[in-house]
Motif scaffolding. Structure first.
Motif, short mmCIF file in Angstrom:
data_model
loop_
_atom_site.label_atom_id
_atom_site.label_comp_id
_atom_site.label_asym_id
_atom_site.label_seq_id
_atom_site.Cartn_x
_atom_site.Cartn_y
_atom_site.Cartn_z
N GLU A 98 28.94 68.06 55.26
CA GLU A 98 30.05 67.23 54.79
C GLU A 98 31.03 67.01 55.94
N TYR A 99 31.56 65.82 56.00
CA TYR A 99 32.54 65.38 56.99
C TYR A 99 31.96 65.11 58.38
N GLU A 100 30.70 65.44 58.66
CA GLU A 100 30.18 65.20 60.00
C GLU A 100 30.01 63.71 60.28
N ILE A 101 29.36 62.98 59.37
CA ILE A 101 29.17 61.54 59.57
C ILE A 101 29.55 60.73 58.33
N ALA A 102 30.00 61.43 57.29
CA ALA A 102 30.37 60.77 56.03
C ALA A 102 31.40 61.66 55.32
N PRO A 103 32.11 61.10 54.35
CA PRO A 103 33.14 61.88 53.67
C PRO A 103 32.57 62.98 52.78
N TYR A 104 33.45 63.87 52.36
CA TYR A 104 33.08 65.00 51.50
C TYR A 104 32.31 64.54 50.27
N ALA A 105 32.76 63.45 49.65
CA ALA A 105 32.14 62.96 48.42
C ALA A 105 30.67 62.60 48.59
N SER A 106 30.26 62.31 49.82
CA SER A 106 28.85 61.97 50.09
C SER A 106 27.96 63.21 50.08
N GLY A 107 28.56 64.38 50.21
CA GLY A 107 27.77 65.61 50.28
C GLY A 107 27.05 65.68 51.62
N PRO A 108 26.14 66.64 51.75
CA PRO A 108 25.37 66.69 52.99
C PRO A 108 24.46 65.47 53.09
N ILE A 109 24.23 65.02 54.32
CA ILE A 109 23.39 63.85 54.56
C ILE A 109 22.06 64.32 55.12
N TYR A 110 20.97 63.88 54.49
CA TYR A 110 19.61 64.22 54.91
C TYR A 110 18.94 62.95 55.41
N ILE A 111 18.44 62.97 56.64
CA ILE A 111 17.76 61.81 57.19
C ILE A 111 16.38 62.24 57.68
N LYS A 112 15.34 61.70 57.00
CA LYS A 112 13.96 61.99 57.40
C LYS A 112 13.59 61.14 58.60
N LEU A 113 12.97 61.80 59.58
CA LEU A 113 12.44 61.07 60.73
C LEU A 113 10.98 60.77 60.43
N SER A 114 10.65 59.51 60.40
CA SER A 114 9.31 59.06 60.02
C SER A 114 8.23 59.66 60.91
N LYS A 115 7.24 60.30 60.29
CA LYS A 115 6.11 60.84 61.05
C LYS A 115 5.36 59.73 61.76
N ASN A 116 5.24 58.59 61.13
CA ASN A 116 4.53 57.46 61.74
C ASN A 116 5.22 57.00 63.02
N LYS A 117 6.55 56.95 63.00
CA LYS A 117 7.28 56.49 64.18
C LYS A 117 7.34 57.56 65.27
N LEU A 118 7.10 58.81 64.90
CA LEU A 118 7.19 59.91 65.87
C LEU A 118 5.84 60.40 66.37
#
Length: 149
Positions: A124-144
């Motif tokens: 929380e607060y790293e790249i979005a507000p508290y209300a967004s909660g933690p942000i999870y971003i999957k890195l595509s296996k196909n692209k990697l």
């Protein structure tokens, strides 16, 4: 000081827990959760992760998943920026400018999910507000696929 000032003490709350993540062998990821409330509008949640290679019994950093000499930070940043742009178009709010996402850290929070995908985590607060909660971003296996070990 609160009692000396004649004020009512604020109840302090602190919790910790962990979760064994479902990960494919040889990886093993553990999620650590901390919550603290010491007054104010709301408490503060914090996630952290321990990632292990069960074959070598070693801790894994994000860079350890990539082939040597691969610019894993640049590649990850590009994929994260693409995901943030897509999610903004669907209505999610992320900070922008100097408060928004700049780059992953050398010791970036991540885990490996049950499908073997790298999931980057922002508290929380790293790249979005508290209300967004933690942000999870999957890195595509196909692209990697060309960059991973």
């Amino acid at each position: 000081d609160i009692l000396i000032d004649g004020l009512q003490p604020i109840p302090f709350e602190y919790k910790e827990s962990f979760n064994n993540m479902r990960t494919p062998y040889p990886y093993y990821s553990i999620e650590l959760y901390k919550y603290q409330y010491s007054g104010g509008a709301h408490g503060y949640n914090e996630l952290s992760y321990i990632n292990l290679n069960q074959e070598t019994n070693q801790l894994i950093l994000l860079k350890d998943l990539f082939k040597p000499n691969v610019n894993y930070i640049g590649i990850s940043n590009e994929l994260i920026n693409q995901e943030i742009a897509q999610r903004r178009m669907s209505g999610e709010f992320f900070y922008s400018g100097s408060e928004g996402f700049q780059t992953i850290k050398e010791k970036q929070l991540f885990f490996i999910n049950e499908n073997g995908e790298i999931v980057i985590v922002f508290n929380e607060y790293e790249i979005a507000p508290y209300a967004s909660g933690p942000i999870y971003i999957k890195l595509s296996k196909n692209k990697l696929q060309d960059y991973l070990k």
